[in-house]
Design an enzyme around this catalytic site. Structure first.
Site, short mmCIF file in Angstrom:
data_model
loop_
_atom_site.label_atom_id
_atom_site.label_comp_id
_atom_site.label_asym_id
_atom_site.label_seq_id
_atom_site.Cartn_x
_atom_site.Cartn_y
_atom_site.Cartn_z
CG ASN A 14 -2.11 -0.87 0.93
OD1 ASN A 14 -3.00 -0.45 0.16
ND2 ASN A 14 -2.27 -2.10 1.51
NE ARG A 66 1.23 -0.73 22.98
CZ ARG A 66 1.26 -1.56 22.04
NH1 ARG A 66 1.92 -2.70 22.24
NH2 ARG A 66 1.02 -1.44 20.76
CG HIS A 110 -10.55 -3.15 7.51
ND1 HIS A 110 -9.60 -4.05 8.59
CD2 HIS A 110 -11.52 -3.88 7.56
CE1 HIS A 110 -10.21 -5.12 8.80
NE2 HIS A 110 -11.31 -5.24 8.18
CD GLU A 148 -12.68 7.12 20.48
OE1 GLU A 148 -13.86 7.37 20.34
OE2 GLU A 148 -12.03 8.40 19.63
CG ASP A 151 -10.67 -2.10 11.82
OD1 ASP A 151 -10.65 -3.34 11.63
OD2 ASP A 151 -9.70 -1.22 11.25
CB ALA A 180 -10.28 -2.68 -3.26
#
Ligand code: GRF
Length: 211
Positions: A14, A66, A110, A148, A151, A180
């Protein structure tokens, strides 16, 4: 000139589509200023290097928590002063601090027609395996704004792809990328660079202004 940062994790097909469309003028008035990968060995970083685009790796593995990764990731973005952040095969959930810092400025590709086959656990080949298992006759890809959750942000562009009888998940993944993803992700960047994507915060939908 729209300053674009592309975030990657894998092969970078991509990313390559964006690089190529910027080079041939399909994407107008935009420039990739940095590529960020969470994987040191992502071939996408090779693609960036070949195209003369600065690439860096910011991996959660290199940080003791994290939270520290989240701050380092945002620093890696802030340094590039992006107008648009593009998640192109990026397999890390965008931290809340980054979503809050760049409202309406992060988009994702996606490999399904959201709201089908999306959300936690639906990434890469798994998306196509789920589509085949469900027996859908049409799938496709979606470019959407990132919020947040996973998808779930406002949809910008979708493109449908027919599913031939007996196709394997691997071949379907390639078909969806070719027919696509590699088309609508550059298209979305061009539309945003032209100021033609209007995000309605109330309805969480988008409108595309005419050329
Ligand atoms: C593809 O399945 C794409 O749909 C998803 O990540 C996978 C790898 O993409 N977003 P890339 O080749 O790294 O762009």
């Amino acid at each position: 000139m729209l300053r674009v940062v592309v975030c990657v994790s894998g092969g970078g097909t991509n990313l390559q589509a964006i690089i190529d469309r910027c080079a041939d003028g399909t994407i107008r008035n935009a420039q990739i200023v940095r590529v960020i990968s969470n994987k040191k060995d992502a071939f996408a970083l090779e693609r960036a290097k070949k195209a003369g685009i600065p690439g860096i790796c910011i991996s959660p593995k290199d940080y003791s928590s994290r939270e520290e990764f989240n701050l380092a990731f945002q620093k890696g973005l802030d340094e590039a002063e992006p107008d648009l952040i593009v998640l192109a095969g990026f397999l890390v959930q965008v931290p809340r601090n980054v979503v809050a810092a760049y409202p309406g400025k992060i988009i994702n590709i996606h490999p399904a027609l959201i709201p089908s086959f999306c959300g936690k656990g639906f990434y890469g080949l798994r998306v196509h395996e789920a589509a085949l298992a469900r027996g859908v006759k049409v799938t496709g890809a979606t470019v959407h704004f990132v919020d947040e959750n996973m998808d779930s942000g406002p949809i910008i562009i979708q493109k449908a792809v027919d599913i031939p009888e007996g196709i394997t998940a691997q071949d379907l993944q390639q078909k969806v990328m070719r027919e696509a993803e590699w088309i609508i992700l550059p298209k979305a960047i061009d539309l945003i660079a032209q100021g033609r994507v209007v995000l309605d915060e109330k309805t969480k939908t988008t409108h595309i202004l005419p050329e």
